[in-house]
Design an enzyme around this catalytic site. Sequence first.
Site, PDB file in Angstrom:
ATOM      1  N   ASP A 177      30.413 -47.936  14.162  1.00 55.78           N
ATOM      2  CA  ASP A 177      31.430 -46.904  14.388  1.00 55.78           C
ATOM      3  C   ASP A 177      30.778 -45.531  14.496  1.00 55.78           C
ATOM      4  O   ASP A 177      31.223 -44.564  13.887  1.00 55.78           O
ATOM      5  CB  ASP A 177      32.485 -46.949  13.275  1.00 55.78           C
ATOM      6  CG  ASP A 177      33.841 -46.393  13.728  1.00 55.78           C
ATOM      7  OD1 ASP A 177      34.034 -46.206  14.958  1.00 55.78           O
ATOM      8  OD2 ASP A 177      34.694 -46.135  12.865  1.00 55.78           O
ATOM      9  N   VAL A 202      39.594 -39.574   2.376  1.00 58.07           N
ATOM     10  CA  VAL A 202      38.432 -39.019   1.693  1.00 58.07           C
ATOM     11  C   VAL A 202      38.803 -37.693   1.030  1.00 58.07           C
ATOM     12  O   VAL A 202      39.419 -36.828   1.662  1.00 58.07           O
ATOM     13  CB  VAL A 202      37.262 -38.784   2.677  1.00 58.07           C
ATOM     14  CG1 VAL A 202      36.004 -38.386   1.912  1.00 58.07           C
ATOM     15  CG2 VAL A 202      36.997 -40.013   3.518  1.00 58.07           C
ATOM     16  N   GLY A 262      39.551 -35.815   4.890  1.00 52.12           N
ATOM     17  CA  GLY A 262      39.847 -36.510   6.147  1.00 52.12           C
ATOM     18  C   GLY A 262      40.113 -37.972   5.887  1.00 52.12           C
ATOM     19  O   GLY A 262      40.265 -38.396   4.744  1.00 52.12           O
ATOM     20  N   GLY A 273      38.823 -41.903   6.387  1.00 47.20           N
ATOM     21  CA  GLY A 273      37.615 -42.691   6.635  1.00 47.20           C
ATOM     22  C   GLY A 273      37.962 -44.080   7.111  1.00 47.20           C
ATOM     23  O   GLY A 273      39.112 -44.354   7.452  1.00 47.20           O
TER      24      GLY A 273
END
Length: 379
Positions: free
Chosen positions: A218, A107, A100, A102
């Site tokens: 986050d 990543v 995914g 990051g």
Amino acid sequence: MDSAPGLLFLCCSCICPCFQSRRKDTEDAVLVKESNSLAPASSAEMGSVSGKIAASPLRVPPSPGRFSMSPKLDRIGSVHLTMRQVARATQNFSPSMKLGEGGFGTVYKAQLQDGQMVAIKRASKENSDALRSEFRSEIELLAKIEHRNLVKLLGYVDKGNERLIITEYVPNGTLREHLDGIHGSYLDFSQRLEISIDIAHGLTYLHSYAGKQIIHRDVKSSNILLTERMRAKVADFGFARVGDNEAGKTHVMTKVKGTVGYLDPEYMRTFQLTPKSDVYSFGVLLIEILTGRRPVESRRSPEEKVTVRWAFGKYSDGEAMELVDPQMREAVDPTIFKKMLNLSFQCAAPTRADRPDMQSVGEQLWAIRMKYLQLGREE
Ligand SMILES: *[C@@H]1O[C@H](CO)[C@@H](O)[C@H](O)[C@H]1NC(C)=O
Ligand SMILES: *[C@@H]1O[C@H](CO)[C@@H](O)[C@H](O)[C@H]1NC(C)=O
């Protein structure tokens, strides 16, 4: 309460040019807003509004021993890799190894020669320089923390224009993926409760770390990773920074960073960052965990677009049980469910003074869990 999320949403729409889409899902846009100007998202330098307070997380006094933060240090944790070894472990950054996106790059899953699986985050080339401070920030913070509900740093590479962070591999995808059912099944209520407690514990640790507060900035469902036993770990410390809890100082001034829908409205208005901004994001996340809905659901009718506002309206109208994620098959106890909603609204209160701290949130969830287990035994 009712109007604040709307305000937040409106506010977010105004600074739309700053959105930087990091995930496939456009609703999961990352927001970077500067105090005095609208900066492009790639300008990720940590800024300070107030000259009095240095903004850099590097100002934390180096901790003793092996975690001393000399710029030469490139050996944190237990995994030390050369670029060649990284390339081999990720099959030359093969798309098939991609997990995914990051905070500052992509990543990848990687297998080391001894068979150990790790996750490697690679700064995207075009962002490599601009995101250097985020890279440093993530390393400095991750190096110092160790908690079972926080993703563990194993090592990093900072050579030429390559910046890589090597962390433990958490095998079962993100919380958002599980809410979407893409791993084949949906989370049941007790899993959701345990995951909420795990996240609260991880954040409590961050917020009370060694007398210095670490603020994640986050907190969101795509930054929560799940283990094979469906326990949760908070990931992606690219935006994290150190708060200031010295006597007399209650907040740090900073650029606003975070993700649309999870952002503390008081932080957006005042640029004052405290751990309560994470508490706000956690409140939004808890509603997401209970309802299955994303914080902003752009395809829904106007009154349902902002999930916090929609949920609060239903809850206030005595229709709380309509909020239960339809993907939860089992009957959810109304008392327990309402207690969790109540807690999430406390966390997502528009004013930070009205929000509990993360430790109290963890304790309240723990009490809810006790009650939930008692009910299970009575049946
Ligand atoms: C991930 O979670 C599912 C439940 O949704 C479980 O059945 C599966 O074994 C887990 N997979 C891994 C790789 O741990
Ligand atoms: C949550 O519960 C407390 C006490 O049970 C109550 O005082 C408070 O008003 C509730 N909050 C909301 C948002 O309903």
